[in-house]
Design a protein around this motif. Structure first.
Motif, PDB file in Angstrom:
ATOM      1  N   VAL A 143      71.483  45.236  56.204  1.00  0.00           N
ATOM      2  CA  VAL A 143      71.502  43.922  56.860  1.00  0.00           C
ATOM      3  C   VAL A 143      71.055  44.112  58.299  1.00  0.00           C
ATOM      4  N   THR A 144      70.036  43.385  58.703  1.00  0.00           N
ATOM      5  CA  THR A 144      69.505  43.521  60.051  1.00  0.00           C
ATOM      6  C   THR A 144      70.397  42.803  61.057  1.00  0.00           C
ATOM      7  N   ILE A 145      70.079  42.983  62.325  1.00  0.00           N
ATOM      8  CA  ILE A 145      70.879  42.394  63.393  1.00  0.00           C
ATOM      9  C   ILE A 145      70.852  40.872  63.329  1.00  0.00           C
ATOM     10  N   ASP A 146      69.757  40.296  62.827  1.00  0.00           N
ATOM     11  CA  ASP A 146      69.675  38.842  62.699  1.00  0.00           C
ATOM     12  C   ASP A 146      70.068  38.372  61.298  1.00  0.00           C
ATOM     13  N   ASP A 147      70.907  39.164  60.601  1.00  0.00           N
ATOM     14  CA  ASP A 147      71.514  38.795  59.317  1.00  0.00           C
ATOM     15  C   ASP A 147      70.500  38.573  58.201  1.00  0.00           C
ATOM     16  N   LYS A 148      69.421  39.320  58.215  1.00  0.00           N
ATOM     17  CA  LYS A 148      68.462  39.304  57.115  1.00  0.00           C
ATOM     18  C   LYS A 148      68.642  40.571  56.275  1.00  0.00           C
TER      19      LYS A 148
END
Length: 233
Positions: free
Chosen positions: A108-113
């Motif tokens: 999960v990336t920092i921008d919730d993707k």
């Protein structure tokens, strides 16, 4: 039986990781049993394989990347080079590992993707594991001030701002490096330690807001590049 024996020697956190490996082994055993059963029933398996050689070659080429991902996943699980909740950077993308599967790893990336990474990329690309040596990481914020500024005052402001942030650890004092005499500014780097590098962008943003406010209060100028243009007739 093999699964039970191996599970006895594994830690609880590793048992879930090897479910995919067990599934791969199970299907492989099924194929071997099927071939033996056909041979025992009088079916000439070698003739079938020879007759479908071209088809098998095409399937093999198509599944080449799939098997590469599977073998890479097995290596990752065995040598423990990657763990759930590790924060990784690969191909310029940063994410927290949520699940390690046999073919892909989900982060999960920092921008919730959700970032789905084929496992072979961990073997063919450089991987930065931010938390391999622990959860504490040293981060940095860079800032430039105008020539003529009080550099000791700048250092004091930067350290005070870092110390006042609740998520900057107090176990190691923040440091300020005077990095360069640049074209338009005196360059400084603020170094600090945090316990969750997944939040590093938010923490850095908070510090920049605070630095800008403190600089304004103390009449410290953040310059921008300027050029003098001479018009010659």
């Amino acid at each position: 039986m093999i699964k039970k024996i191996v599970n006895r020697k594994l830690q609880d956190e590793d048992k879930d990781k090897f479910k995919a490996v067990y599934s791969f082994i199970k299907y492989f055993v099924y194929v071997i049993v099927l071939v033996i059963a056909l041979e025992s029933s009088g079916v000439n398996v070698s003739v079938l394989l020879a007759g479908s050689a071209a088809l098998l070659v095409g399937i093999g080429l198509g599944l080449q990347t799939l098997f590469q991902d599977i073998m890479s996943g097995i290596f990752i699980l065995i040598d423990k080079s990657l763990h759930v909740n590790d924060i990784i950077e690969i191909e310029g993308k940063v994410g927290k590992v949520e699940e390690i599967r046999l073919r892909t790893t989900r982060a999960v990336t920092i921008d919730d993707k959700v970032l789905v990474i084929p496992n072979h990329k961990f073997l063919t690309n450089s991987l930065f594991n931010w938390t391999q040596n622990g959860t504490q990481t040293t981060e940095a914020v860079e800032v430039g001030v105008a020539y003529g500024s009080d550099v000791e005052l700048v250092k004091s402001i930067l350290i005070d701002v870092a110390k006042s942030h609740p998520k900057v650890l107090k176990i190691k004092e923040p440091r300020v490096l005077f990095t360069d005499f640049a074209d338009s500014a005196l360059q400084f780097k603020l170094l600090f330690v945090i316990n969750n590098s997944y939040e590093h962008l938010t923490i850095k943003s908070d510090l920049r807001f605070a630095i800008d406010k403190k600089f304004r209060e103390n009449n410290v100028t953040i310059p921008f590049p300027q050029r003098d243009i001479h018009l010659i007739k």
